[in-house]
Design an enzyme around this catalytic site. Structure first.
Site, mmCIF file in Angstrom:
data_model
loop_
_atom_site.group_PDB
_atom_site.id
_atom_site.type_symbol
_atom_site.label_atom_id
_atom_site.label_comp_id
_atom_site.label_asym_id
_atom_site.label_seq_id
_atom_site.Cartn_x
_atom_site.Cartn_y
_atom_site.Cartn_z
ATOM 1 N N TYR A 38 -5.211 9.827 -29.190
ATOM 2 C CA TYR A 38 -4.479 7.681 -29.903
ATOM 3 C C TYR A 38 -4.204 7.487 -29.275
ATOM 4 O O TYR A 38 -3.041 8.968 -28.386
ATOM 5 C CB TYR A 38 -4.311 8.320 -31.617
ATOM 6 C CG TYR A 38 -3.351 9.116 -31.824
ATOM 7 C CD1 TYR A 38 -1.931 8.696 -32.689
ATOM 8 C CD2 TYR A 38 -3.335 11.145 -31.998
ATOM 9 C CE1 TYR A 38 -0.604 9.099 -32.281
ATOM 10 C CE2 TYR A 38 -1.692 11.444 -32.348
ATOM 11 C CZ TYR A 38 -0.701 11.090 -32.564
ATOM 12 O OH TYR A 38 0.339 11.542 -32.398
ATOM 13 N N ARG A 57 -2.091 6.146 -20.632
ATOM 14 C CA ARG A 57 -2.052 7.563 -21.330
ATOM 15 C C ARG A 57 -3.221 7.430 -21.534
ATOM 16 O O ARG A 57 -3.845 9.003 -22.036
ATOM 17 C CB ARG A 57 -0.791 7.994 -22.485
ATOM 18 C CG ARG A 57 -0.301 9.316 -22.740
ATOM 19 C CD ARG A 57 0.759 9.623 -23.012
ATOM 20 N NE ARG A 57 1.088 8.868 -24.692
ATOM 21 C CZ ARG A 57 2.244 9.004 -25.180
ATOM 22 N NH1 ARG A 57 3.186 9.746 -24.566
ATOM 23 N NH2 ARG A 57 2.888 8.327 -26.413
ATOM 24 N N ARG A 105 -23.178 17.247 -37.314
ATOM 25 C CA ARG A 105 -22.153 18.408 -37.437
ATOM 26 C C ARG A 105 -23.479 19.266 -36.345
ATOM 27 O O ARG A 105 -23.980 20.158 -37.208
ATOM 28 C CB ARG A 105 -22.127 18.333 -38.477
ATOM 29 C CG ARG A 105 -20.480 19.244 -38.436
ATOM 30 C CD ARG A 105 -20.221 19.755 -39.923
ATOM 31 N NE ARG A 105 -18.916 20.168 -39.531
ATOM 32 C CZ ARG A 105 -18.541 21.674 -38.898
ATOM 33 N NH1 ARG A 105 -19.421 22.214 -38.061
ATOM 34 N NH2 ARG A 105 -17.206 22.069 -38.454
ATOM 35 N N LYS A 152 -3.064 13.507 -26.305
ATOM 36 C CA LYS A 152 -2.505 13.779 -27.112
ATOM 37 C C LYS A 152 -3.751 13.361 -28.785
ATOM 38 O O LYS A 152 -3.809 12.033 -29.144
ATOM 39 C CB LYS A 152 -1.844 12.093 -27.482
ATOM 40 C CG LYS A 152 -1.028 11.108 -28.064
ATOM 41 C CD LYS A 152 -0.066 9.902 -27.970
ATOM 42 C CE LYS A 152 0.511 8.852 -29.521
ATOM 43 N NZ LYS A 152 1.078 10.419 -29.387
ATOM 44 N N GLU A 184 9.101 20.720 -27.430
ATOM 45 C CA GLU A 184 9.473 19.211 -28.065
ATOM 46 C C GLU A 184 9.285 18.865 -29.516
ATOM 47 O O GLU A 184 9.949 20.131 -30.119
ATOM 48 C CB GLU A 184 8.556 17.895 -27.345
ATOM 49 C CG GLU A 184 6.851 18.605 -27.811
ATOM 50 C CD GLU A 184 5.729 18.027 -27.169
ATOM 51 O OE1 GLU A 184 6.076 16.828 -26.802
ATOM 52 O OE2 GLU A 184 4.906 18.661 -27.008
ATOM 53 N N LEU A 209 3.726 16.911 -24.353
ATOM 54 C CA LEU A 209 3.141 15.570 -24.536
ATOM 55 C C LEU A 209 4.451 14.599 -23.550
ATOM 56 O O LEU A 209 4.949 14.656 -23.732
ATOM 57 C CB LEU A 209 2.879 14.692 -25.559
ATOM 58 C CG LEU A 209 2.438 12.971 -25.621
ATOM 59 C CD1 LEU A 209 0.828 13.161 -25.222
ATOM 60 C CD2 LEU A 209 2.975 12.178 -26.872
#
Length: 291
Positions: A38, A57, A105, A152, A184, A209
């Site tokens: 995301y 990114r 799945r 991310k 972080e 990140l």
């Protein structure tokens, strides 16, 4: 100026739809496995903030997990602009989520899956957070995330649990620790200002990140002649700092005035933070949008 719709509008798998009625297939791998990434871009006074670096990114995160980027730069921007228009979004956030797609799945997946794309907006004045004036409380916890924090990922369970722990401690953010050093925040980049005036943040690596707001703040600091150091720092060093703060797209920058219940310096937001924050806002409002 258009008014916001009663029901927010989202972009879901190729269509703009009311968010309240939007659906995602049960077998979407984002739902089943967290198999996706995301990105989030702030909107301030109808301006996208650092949108180009955010889309860069996003492209990098997709490459790292082997998902073909479903849109080119112009198409992404077109969708974002239309979402902003349909939601009358003057100030807020636009989230992009891309999953590997829909399949039965199985940990393995067909090679020809079409990615699922979702965008939605949140109305919020990110530049008017009361914590900017009074400061935030941070707690430290062990970093329990996976080894590729530079991607991310939509898999955010460790961050969810950390944020819950912060709320239970009446704190605003968690600074995570690994091997005795701060990595972080649960959703932010950690900074300190040393007693001799040096701005310090951790070196980029798979442990953190690569924050877009981090990059802009560091560029502003460099242009202002502030000494910079990219290196690990400990909790004790943060407690002995002259200032501390964290950055993210959804908060811009927030001063940290308490860590684990102990004050940082005099327990008030400091002048380095204030200067960097004001220069950042000036950068946003006076410069052309970065697509």
């Amino acid at each position: 100026m258009a008014s916001a719709p009663e029901t927010p509008i989202a972009f879901v798998r190729g269509q703009f739809v009311p968010r309240d009625t939007a659906t995602i297939p049960l077998m979407d791998r984002g739902f089943l496995f967290g198999d996706g990434v995301y990105e989030v871009t702030a909107v301030i006074e109808r301006r996208f903030v650092d949108n180009g670096p955010h889309l860069d990114r996003l492209d990098r995160s997709l490459r790292e997990i082997g998902i073909a980027n479903p849109y080119d730069r112009a198409e992404w921007i077109g969708i974002e602009c239309e979402l902003m228009r349909r939601n009358a979004l003057d100030n807020g956030l636009i989230y992009i989520q891309v999953t590997r797609g829909v399949a039965e799945r199985d940990f393995l997946f067909p090679p020809d899956l079409a990615p699922s794309v979702v965008l939605f907006a949140q109305n919020r004045r990110v530049q008017h957070n009361p914590l900017i004036e009074k400061g935030a409380a941070v707690i430290t916890l062990p970093d329990q995330r996976w080894a590729r924090c530079d991607i991310k990922s939509t898999s955010l369970l460790a961050q969810v649990l950390a944020k819950r722990a912060a709320a239970q401690a009446n704190a605003n953010e968690v600074w995570m620790t690994r091997d005795g050093h701060i990595t972080e925040g649960a959703s932010s980049t950690a900074f300190i200002v040393t007693p001799d005036g040096r701005l310090v943040t951790r070196t980029l690596s798979p442990a953190i990140l690569p924050g877009v707001t981090r990059r802009t703040i560091m560029r502003i600091a460099d242009q202002a002649g502030l000494a910079l150091a990219e290196r690990p720092f400990t909790r004790d060093e943060a407690l002995g700092a002259a200032e501390a703060f964290y950055t993210s797209a959804s908060t811009i920058a927030i001063p940290v005035t308490r860590i684990d219940g102990r004050p940082v310096a005099n327990g008030r937001p400091g002048p380095v933070f204030r200067s960097l924050y004001d220069q950042y806002m000036q950068h946003v409002l006076e410069n052309p949008q970065d697509f």
